[in-house]
Design a protein around this motif. Structure first.
Motif, mmCIF file in Angstrom:
data_model
loop_
_atom_site.group_PDB
_atom_site.id
_atom_site.type_symbol
_atom_site.label_atom_id
_atom_site.label_comp_id
_atom_site.label_asym_id
_atom_site.label_seq_id
_atom_site.Cartn_x
_atom_site.Cartn_y
_atom_site.Cartn_z
ATOM 1 N N GLY A 1 4.341 -0.506 3.498
ATOM 2 C CA GLY A 1 3.826 0.839 3.818
ATOM 3 C C GLY A 1 3.504 1.068 5.527
ATOM 4 N N GLY A 2 3.727 2.220 5.974
ATOM 5 C CA GLY A 2 3.551 2.421 7.390
ATOM 6 C C GLY A 2 2.272 2.427 7.887
ATOM 7 N N GLU A 3 1.467 3.320 7.191
ATOM 8 C CA GLU A 3 0.062 3.363 7.478
ATOM 9 C C GLU A 3 -0.525 2.085 7.112
ATOM 10 N N THR A 4 -0.335 1.676 6.079
ATOM 11 C CA THR A 4 -0.806 0.304 5.604
ATOM 12 C C THR A 4 -0.448 -0.690 6.563
ATOM 13 N N SER A 5 0.492 -0.871 7.009
ATOM 14 C CA SER A 5 0.730 -1.770 8.170
ATOM 15 C C SER A 5 0.053 -1.622 9.372
ATOM 16 N N HIS B 1 -1.578 -5.318 -4.720
ATOM 17 C CA HIS B 1 -0.870 -4.045 -4.451
ATOM 18 C C HIS B 1 -1.705 -2.754 -4.837
ATOM 19 N N ALA B 2 -1.616 -1.943 -4.202
ATOM 20 C CA ALA B 2 -2.277 -0.707 -4.694
ATOM 21 C C ALA B 2 -1.378 0.248 -5.240
ATOM 22 N N SER B 3 -0.171 0.181 -5.033
ATOM 23 C CA SER B 3 1.038 0.816 -5.160
ATOM 24 C C SER B 3 0.875 1.416 -6.703
ATOM 25 N N VAL C 1 -8.051 2.750 0.311
ATOM 26 C CA VAL C 1 -7.226 1.623 0.065
ATOM 27 C C VAL C 1 -6.528 0.930 0.923
ATOM 28 N N GLU C 2 -6.329 1.728 2.321
ATOM 29 C CA GLU C 2 -5.819 1.027 3.424
ATOM 30 C C GLU C 2 -7.026 -0.227 3.957
ATOM 31 N N ARG C 3 -8.099 0.350 3.919
ATOM 32 C CA ARG C 3 -9.283 -0.411 4.361
ATOM 33 C C ARG C 3 -9.351 -1.824 3.678
ATOM 34 N N SER D 1 -9.114 8.618 -0.583
ATOM 35 C CA SER D 1 -8.612 7.555 -1.486
ATOM 36 C C SER D 1 -7.512 6.621 -0.446
ATOM 37 N N GLY D 2 -6.679 7.542 0.279
ATOM 38 C CA GLY D 2 -5.786 6.570 1.050
ATOM 39 C C GLY D 2 -6.512 5.824 2.106
ATOM 40 N N GLU D 3 -7.462 6.224 2.619
ATOM 41 C CA GLU D 3 -7.997 5.369 3.674
ATOM 42 C C GLU D 3 -8.820 4.126 3.201
ATOM 43 N N SER E 1 8.376 -0.053 6.544
ATOM 44 C CA SER E 1 7.992 1.492 6.199
ATOM 45 C C SER E 1 8.226 1.401 4.537
ATOM 46 N N GLY E 2 7.641 2.120 3.692
ATOM 47 C CA GLY E 2 7.708 2.276 2.249
ATOM 48 C C GLY E 2 9.115 2.099 1.651
ATOM 49 N N ASN E 3 9.744 2.945 2.133
ATOM 50 C CA ASN E 3 11.277 3.255 1.412
ATOM 51 C C ASN E 3 12.185 2.023 2.070
ATOM 52 N N GLY F 1 0.743 -1.095 -0.026
ATOM 53 C CA GLY F 1 -0.002 -0.116 -0.040
ATOM 54 C C GLY F 1 0.815 1.183 -0.024
ATOM 55 N N SER F 2 2.076 1.115 -0.128
ATOM 56 C CA SER F 2 2.935 2.176 -0.306
ATOM 57 C C SER F 2 3.182 2.457 -1.925
ATOM 58 N N CYS F 3 3.446 3.798 -2.177
ATOM 59 C CA CYS F 3 3.683 4.194 -3.481
ATOM 60 C C CYS F 3 5.177 4.873 -3.392
HETATM 61 P P1 ADP Z 1 4.820 4.703 3.253
HETATM 62 O O1 ADP Z 1 5.476 3.978 4.288
HETATM 63 O O2 ADP Z 1 5.521 4.344 1.762
HETATM 64 O O3 ADP Z 1 4.466 6.207 3.617
HETATM 65 P P2 ADP Z 1 2.032 4.356 3.692
HETATM 66 O O4 ADP Z 1 1.168 3.152 3.785
HETATM 67 O O5 ADP Z 1 2.232 4.876 5.103
HETATM 68 O O6 ADP Z 1 3.263 4.103 2.847
HETATM 69 O O7 ADP Z 1 1.197 5.361 2.886
HETATM 70 C C1 ADP Z 1 0.742 5.201 1.733
HETATM 71 C C2 ADP Z 1 -0.527 5.823 1.608
HETATM 72 O O8 ADP Z 1 -0.947 5.980 0.113
HETATM 73 C C3 ADP Z 1 -1.684 4.866 2.237
HETATM 74 O O9 ADP Z 1 -2.646 5.476 2.891
HETATM 75 C C4 ADP Z 1 -2.101 4.238 1.101
HETATM 76 O O10 ADP Z 1 -3.557 3.654 1.403
HETATM 77 C C5 ADP Z 1 -2.345 5.216 -0.104
HETATM 78 N N1 ADP Z 1 -2.436 4.741 -1.266
HETATM 79 C C6 ADP Z 1 -1.714 3.699 -1.696
HETATM 80 N N2 ADP Z 1 -2.026 3.290 -3.158
HETATM 81 C C7 ADP Z 1 -2.940 4.058 -3.354
HETATM 82 C C8 ADP Z 1 -3.727 4.447 -4.653
HETATM 83 N N3 ADP Z 1 -3.586 3.645 -5.649
HETATM 84 N N4 ADP Z 1 -4.688 5.413 -4.542
HETATM 85 C C9 ADP Z 1 -4.811 6.207 -3.642
HETATM 86 N N5 ADP Z 1 -4.093 5.887 -2.253
HETATM 87 C C10 ADP Z 1 -3.181 5.064 -2.256
#
Ligand code: ADP
Length: 423
Positions: free
Chosen positions: A362-366, A314-316, A338-340, A334-336, A406-408, A260-262
């Protein structure tokens, strides 16, 4: 009877907590990381506990409240000394939260003095004459000056910290460190006499971290990044590194990767993994058109493949496409969503698909995945890549093997390599 943890740590974010926990494990401590402050006793054998909070960017009063709650719990667990962990890039604003939290912890412990040691020489975060460097450049030239939440526009840490605390800020410089542990001890005594309450420490390398830890072994509270985690354990009287510090129970079952990290690193990892395992991308438009139906499709895809080997959902996406999605549905919304979706996929694959080993990018995703799985604490195991250990969950249900990155973080092949490491 379980032994009380000797070191009690309070981390201001989740992946930072894992990073510190990994460092402690690497030098022989058994470590448990909790998600927030537990309501009851931990009941786990360990040398250190790291309470992970989400307090880096909340209002200072809230960060103080959460941190004191964690401190109170750690004291009741029997911890002897305490560590307040923040980012090695000193992420904070003129209002906090590093200063206010350090003040509150010192007050609560009845202590007058602590150190600020953000450095992480292994990742080339060093401090010289009070100036924090990220690699070869000053912090405020490293990209951190443009951080959306905690822009760091000054690399001179005593000046950054002073407006955040009512204590006097001082510097323990390389002049003291040149004389090793004795130099650190003498300088701390001098700083205390001068009325300093928090001293920023220079650090160039691992030897400096060792001298700082040894010279400050009588302080009840230390603050800093994960680097000092390598040298603090050895300062506990009678501490012997445990050979089995990183051992986890064997967890059988299918394997799932959720991204879930981009971030750039995760995009490369997804590219690498896609060529090696079945993969399905989250379609954000489909999620907004019908959340349940699209999650069903993701679950069906993953379920059909997991018996053969790891499956990736993956949503990345690349920054340009992500921006498009965000302008259509809103960044937060959209972030929330995707996380859900990813968290629901995790929950259902565990409940219905026999999955017991999960890597999340992804931190938030985790955070969302761990929440959906009802995980309340993690035993920290072997390191896959710096800052990314395998962990074993505790909480409702049978233990899961989880790698939460974490994403990076992580090398390009982490999504395939990680599963070769767990039994
Ligand atoms: P990082 O550790 O890289 O910061 P996070 O998981 O903390 O990753 O944050 C990435 C955020 O981007 C999350 O809220 C995730 O839901 C959101 N995200 C990922 N892919 C998409 C997408 N395709 N569209 C919208 N939001 C997205």
């Amino acid at each position: 009877m379980t032994a009380a943890p000797r070191l009690g740590c309070i981390a201001d974010d989740f992946t930072g907590a894992t990073d510190l926990a990994s460092q402690l494990v690497s030098v022989g401590m058994r470590v448990v990381q909790t998600i927030g402050t537990p309501l009851g006793p931990l009941d786990a054998d360990c040398d250190a506990v790291v309470v992970s909070l989400k307090s880096r960017t909340v209002a200072p009063q809230e960060a103080v409240r959460l941190s004191l709650q964690a401190l109170d719990w750690l004291r009741r667990e029997g911890a002897e000394r305490f560590y307040f962990k923040y980012c090695s890039t000193f992420d904070s604003t003129p209002d906090g939260n590093i200063g206010p939290v350090a003040d509150a912890l010192l007050d609560d412990l009845g202590e007058e003095f602590t150190l600020a040691v953000p450095s992480l020489p292994a990742n080339r975060r060093t401090v010289y004459n009070g100036y924090l460097f990220a690699g070869d450049v000053l912090l405020n030239e490293s990209g951190m000056q443009d951080h959306p939440l905690t822009p760091m526009r000054d690399a001179f840490l005593p000046r950054v910290l002073q407006p955040q605390t009512r204590r006097r800020v001082g510097l323990l410089s390389h002049h003291a460190l040149a004389k090793g542990t004795a130099g650190v001890r003498a300088r701390i005594a001098e700083l205390k006499r001068e009325g300093v309450g928090i001293a920023v420490c220079d650090t160039l390398d691992h030897d400096d971290l060792a001298a700082i830890a040894e010279g400050s072994a009588d302080l009840a509270l230390l603050t800093g990044g994960s680097g000092l985690g390598l040298t603090v354990p050895a300062t506990f009287p009678g501490f012997a590194p445990r050979r089995d510090a990183a051992d986890l129970d064997a967890v059988g079952g299918h394997a799932l990767v959720l991204a879930g990290s981009c971030s750039r690193a995760t995009l490369a990892q997804v590219g690498h993994a896609k060529a090696r395992m079945p993969a399905m991308a989250v379609d954000v438009d489909a999620l907004f058109a019908g959340f349940e139906a699209h999650v069903d499709a993701l679950v069906a895809f993953a379920t059909s493949g997991v018996s053969e080997g790891p499956v990736l959902v993956h949503a990345s996406m690349e920054p340009e496409r992500l921006q498009e999605v965000q302008s259509r549905y809103g960044t937060g919304e959209s972030g929330e969503t995707v996380e859900r979706a990813l968290a629901t996929v995790a929950r259902r694959l565990v409940d219905e698909g026999g999955v017991r080993r999960i890597l999340v990018a992804g931190g938030e995703t985790s955070g969302a995945v761990v929440g959906a799985l009802g995980v309340t604490s993690l035993r920290i195991g072997p390191t896959i890549d710096p800052g990314v250990p395998w962990t074993q969950s505790a909480g409702s249900g049978a233990p899961l093997a989880l790698a939460l990155k974490s994403g990076n973080f992580g090398g390009p092949d982490i999504m395939t390599r990680a599963f070769g490491m767990v039994r």
